[in-house]
Design a protein around this motif. Structure first.
Motif, PDB file in Angstrom:
ATOM      1  N   LEU A  27       0.811  -1.200   0.000  1.00 35.30           N
ATOM      2  CA  LEU A  27       0.000   0.000   0.000  1.00 35.30           C
ATOM      3  C   LEU A  27       0.852   1.261   0.000  1.00 35.30           C
ATOM      4  N   GLU A  28       0.275   2.314  -0.489  1.00 26.24           N
ATOM      5  CA  GLU A  28       0.823   3.664  -0.353  1.00 26.24           C
ATOM      6  C   GLU A  28       2.209   3.828  -0.950  1.00 26.24           C
ATOM      7  N   PHE A  29       2.443   3.208  -2.080  1.00 27.30           N
ATOM      8  CA  PHE A  29       3.739   3.332  -2.748  1.00 27.30           C
ATOM      9  C   PHE A  29       4.083   4.789  -3.000  1.00 27.30           C
ATOM     10  N   ASP A  30       3.063   5.585  -3.360  1.00 31.64           N
ATOM     11  CA  ASP A  30       3.346   6.968  -3.727  1.00 31.64           C
ATOM     12  C   ASP A  30       3.652   7.845  -2.521  1.00 31.64           C
ATOM     13  N   TYR A  31       3.708   7.276  -1.340  1.00 28.10           N
ATOM     14  CA  TYR A  31       4.161   8.007  -0.161  1.00 28.10           C
ATOM     15  C   TYR A  31       5.659   7.830   0.076  1.00 28.10           C
TER      16      TYR A  31
END
Length: 121
Positions: A27-31
């Motif tokens: 999850l939340e790779f773009d973080y």
């Protein structure tokens, strides 16, 4: 939890080019800020380049500036390291890692398994 898998390593002649990919799952790779490192036998990990979570900021080691370019596609959860004008001294196992915007290995919590790049004629 974030998992990283590198690919694209190969044998290439001096002066050649290669693209490495770092594919993420979780999850939340773009973080996550992502970095690339390399290591040769008996040597410590060397920071190569890193990219911010948005892709707007990158940082590179002096040894690769002007030759290596880092980019990312958050929709594909992938970071790309484009390597040009390759030299024999670029030969190493290349790793991607998360989550820092620096070039020191201790700043990173998640690591891939590595991909071998060999530059030789």
């Amino acid at each position: 939890q974030l998992q990283l898998v590198e690919s694209g390593g190969a044998l290439v002649q001096p002066g050649g080019s290669l693209r490495l990919s770092c594919a993420a799952s979780g999850l939340e790779f773009d973080y996550y800020d992502i970095g690339w490192f390399r290591q040769t036998p008996g040597q410590e990990l060397e920071g190569v380049s890193c990219i911010s979570s948005t892709g707007k900021s990158t940082k590179s080691a002096d040894s690769v500036k002007g030759r290596f370019t880092l980019s990312r596609d958050n929709a594909k959860m992938t970071v790309y390291l484009d390597m040009n004008s390759l030299k024999p001294e670029d030969t190493a196992v290349y790793y991607c890692a998360a989550d820092s915007d620096g070039l020191e290995p201790y700043e990173y919590d998640y690591w891939g398994q590595g991909t071998q790049v060999t530059v030789s004629s």
